[in-house]
Design an enzyme around this catalytic site. Structure first.
Site, PDB file in Angstrom:
ATOM      1  N   ASN A 157       0.929  -1.043  -0.025  1.00 10.02           N
ATOM      2  CA  ASN A 157      -0.100   0.180   0.082  1.00 10.02           C
ATOM      3  C   ASN A 157       0.818   1.270   0.006  1.00 10.02           C
ATOM      4  O   ASN A 157       0.422   2.271  -0.554  1.00 10.02           O
ATOM      5  CB  ASN A 157      -0.865   0.091   1.428  1.00 10.02           C
ATOM      6  N   ASP A 265       1.509   6.905  -0.487  1.00 13.80           N
ATOM      7  CA  ASP A 265       0.579   5.711  -0.805  1.00 13.80           C
ATOM      8  C   ASP A 265       0.955   5.482  -2.513  1.00 13.80           C
ATOM      9  O   ASP A 265       0.576   6.406  -3.253  1.00 13.80           O
ATOM     10  CB  ASP A 265      -0.943   6.365  -0.720  1.00 13.80           C
ATOM     11  N   ASP A 296      -0.124  -6.160   4.967  1.00  9.98           N
ATOM     12  CA  ASP A 296      -0.623  -5.142   5.887  1.00  9.98           C
ATOM     13  C   ASP A 296      -1.435  -4.101   5.119  1.00  9.98           C
ATOM     14  O   ASP A 296      -1.339  -4.391   3.653  1.00  9.98           O
ATOM     15  CB  ASP A 296       0.712  -4.353   6.167  1.00  9.98           C
ATOM     16  N   HIS A 300      -6.820  -0.984   1.909  1.00 13.05           N
ATOM     17  CA  HIS A 300      -6.299   0.130   1.296  1.00 13.05           C
ATOM     18  C   HIS A 300      -5.687   0.159   0.092  1.00 13.05           C
ATOM     19  O   HIS A 300      -5.407   1.131  -0.522  1.00 13.05           O
ATOM     20  CB  HIS A 300      -5.601   1.062   2.557  1.00 13.05           C
ATOM     21  N   GLU A 330      -4.618  -8.018   6.100  1.00 13.13           N
ATOM     22  CA  GLU A 330      -4.870  -7.193   7.131  1.00 13.13           C
ATOM     23  C   GLU A 330      -6.419  -6.552   6.783  1.00 13.13           C
ATOM     24  O   GLU A 330      -6.107  -5.659   5.971  1.00 13.13           O
ATOM     25  CB  GLU A 330      -3.947  -6.383   7.979  1.00 13.13           C
TER      26      GLU A 330
END
Length: 603
Positions: A157, A265, A296, A300, A330
């Site tokens: 991410n 990002d 992780d 997103h 996650e």
């Protein structure tokens, strides 16, 4: 002898123990995972405490008295403590990210270090605070020699916070949306035209993305002097591969496009980014033969990325001779909401996700704030996962973690007047549920030593070796008079012994590893939860019963009509049913029963 030579010798000695040769053949459902932050576990090599850097803590990241900085734990220490981890009953070790991090980041006066591993600058090498790639190889080989698997924690991410923006600092770099700041204009809808011909990030072709040449659609990205080439592989240094829209507010599109608390990002819609991460993480599989990935911040990242990445990783693992590579994402959610979690297995194609719904059910039931019906809601949702209820067997289950806080903390907060003895009993009950109900039980390091934590994040990341952090050392640990001011690797600790005993029962009982579940009894108040799990080969039943209340209980539950007698695996089990299909059980306060049917009546 050099440190690496010592670790290699340790791996060779472990190999001489002739471990099971078939550890690769174990399905994910058969594992017991131990999750550890290497920096907080054991300091095997003090010479790497500062990561080869010089200066104060803002230069090296090292300050063992501050909860937000490196403390000195490393791969050498983790390797030397494999006996301790294996003695607990763990069969797989999940490490927080070990990639090279930006040592320190954050605004002046609020700096902290990348001890946790989630601020990556170099995805190709181990952070020098933890050791070297050779030391990681020695650790993996030593674990494999014992028949234990190794799971890496990975991130796609974002990277560390390197890119900043020319404008917007006074507003905290607030998120700028696709509507107000389209890819086609510089700095907003009234700006100069840019990126002619770019058809949007929903078109994944290389031809389309070649037309994305100017990243200044929302902010003007700036790479600070001296950090232009800090990221590896080198393509990660180009701002064109990032969203550059400012900080996420966790609502709507910003959850996918916004910077995660300032972290850069990545534009994971870009096929160059997709292939780049396939190459990065595929090489870790190739070079080290690891057994799985925890992903992780998976929620997103756009679903299309995972639908390309996951099959590529599974194929890479199979080519390396790893048929049961375990991938779980996650997806941090509040409450018991299996449908929301299951969406990421269906839409995004993730084989499994961390079971936050299980965590909340466990916290609520064992803490006594809700009835055992929370597990009925949890199990009802198992059919929603891609692959149905059998797929839920691959979900890593847990009670607390490094972000939300420790399981014991939630239980203690729910019962502020509880005695030490009651808290210990509640913790033993919780771990009995974790190690016998469906899913892949995941032990957060230190829970087995009674660690409690004061809150989440930095306050839930205590040291296993002797700590110098005052916020840790004043905690009242459960089941012991010890504190974190001394090392906590005590195999006689009541929770360690209880987990080890339950783990041994689990590993020896196929129904608990990969058996289906039938819900037998539950309540809208603290009290009885009873389920049956079935050996997939024989169909033989194992009855599990738990009492989440502070008073003993007696109850009659339905069982398999063919179960004619029971043998106790844990607790005082009845020898026989009252009648075919009916069993009376007695449970002490916070008690557990594990009862295996030893023969079956003919139909």
């Amino acid at each position: 002898m050099s440190l690496f030579a010592s670790l290699a010798a340790l791996a060779a000695a472990a190999a001489a123990l002739a471990p099971p040769a078939d550890y690769r053949e174990r399905p994910a459902s058969d594992e017991i995972i131990y999750f550890v932050l290497p920096d907080r576990f054991e300091n095997g090599d003090p010479s790497n405490d500062r990561g080869g850097l010089t200066g104060d803590r803002l230069a090296t990241g090292y300050d063992p008295a501050a909860k937000g900085f490196f403390h000195g734990g490393d791969l050498a220490g983790l390797t030397r403590r494999l006996d301790y981890i294996q003695g607990l009953g763990a069969t797989a070790i999940w490490l927080a990210p070990i990639f090279k991090n930006k040592p320190v980041q954050g605004p002046k006066g609020q700096e902290s270090a990348g001890y946790h591993g989630y601020w990556v600058t170099d995805f190709t090498r181990v952070d020098p605070h933890f050791g070297t790639n050779d030391e990681f190889k020695a650790f993996v080989d030593a674990a494999h020699a014992r028949g234990m698997k190794v799971y890496m924690d990975i991130i796609a991410n974002h990277t560390a916070d390197v890119i900043t923006y020319k404008e917007g600092a006074e507003g905290g770099f607030r998120y700028r949306s696709l509507a107000d700041y389209p890819f086609s204009r510089r700095g907003g809808v009234d700006g100069a035209p840019i990126n002619p011909g770019f058809a949007g990030d929903g078109i994944a072709s290389a031809d389309n993305w070649a037309k994305m040449a100017d990243p200044r659609f929302a902010y003007t990205p700036v790479v600070p002097q001296g950090e232009e080439r800090v990221k590896r592989p080198a393509w990660l240094n180009d701002p064109i591969y990032y969203h550059n829209r400012g900080n996420s507010d966790w609502v709507g599109e910003s959850s996918l496009y916004g910077d995660f608390s300032g972290l850069d990002d990545l534009a994971t819609e870009n096929p160059r980014v997709v292939q780049g991460f396939i190459d990065i993480y595929g090489k870790w599989i190739d070079d080290f033969g690891i057994d799985g990935f925890r992903i992780d911040t998976a929620r997103h990242v756009n679903p299309e990325f995972w639908r390309a990445f996951v099959p590529a990783m599974l194929a890479r693992a199979r080519a390396r001779g790893i048929p049961n590579f375990h991938i779980f994402g996650e997806v941090a959610l509040g409450g018991v909401d299996p449908g929301a979690l299951a969406a990421y297995t269906r839409r995004d194609g993730l084989p499994a996700v961390l079971d936050f719904s299980f965590a909340h059910a466990l916290i609520d039931a064992v803490g006594g704030t809700k009835g055992t019906d929370v597990f009925a809601r949890l199990f009802d949702g198992d059919t929603l996962y891609r692959g149905g209820a059998p797929a839920a067997l691959q979900l890593p289950t847990f009670g607390g973690n490094h972000d939300m806080g420790r399981f014991a903390m939630f239980v203690r907060k729910a019962n502020p007047g509880a005695s030490d003895d009651e808290l210990l009993k509640r913790m033993m009950l919780g771990h009995a549920m974790l190690l016998t109900l469906r899913g892949v039980p995941t032990i957060y390091y230190g829970d087995e030593q009674g660690f409690v934590s004061d809150d989440g994040d930095q306050l839930a990341r205590e040291d296993m070796f002797a700590s110098r952090v005052a916020d840790y050392n004043d905690n009242d640990l459960i089941g012991t008079d010890a504190t974190t001011a001394a090392a906590n690797f005590d195999p006689a600790q009541p929770l360690y012994r209880e987990i080890a005993a339950l783990a041994a029962i689990r590993r020896a009982t196929p129904a608990l590893l990969h058996g289906s579940t039938a819900l037998r009894a539950f309540s809208d108040k603290p009290g009885l939860l009873a389920v049956s799990r079935f050996d997939p080969a024989t169909g033989r039943e194992v009855v599990l019963a738990y009492n989440t209340s502070a008073t003993p209980l007696t109850a009659r539950i339905a069982i398999d009509m063919r179960s004619a007698a029971f043998t106790p695996l844990y607790g005082d089990c009845p020898a026989a049913p009252d009648a075919p299909g009916s069993l009376t059980i007695n449970l002490p306060a916070f008690g557990t029963l594990i009862c295996r049917a030893v023969d079956k009546m003919e139909p």
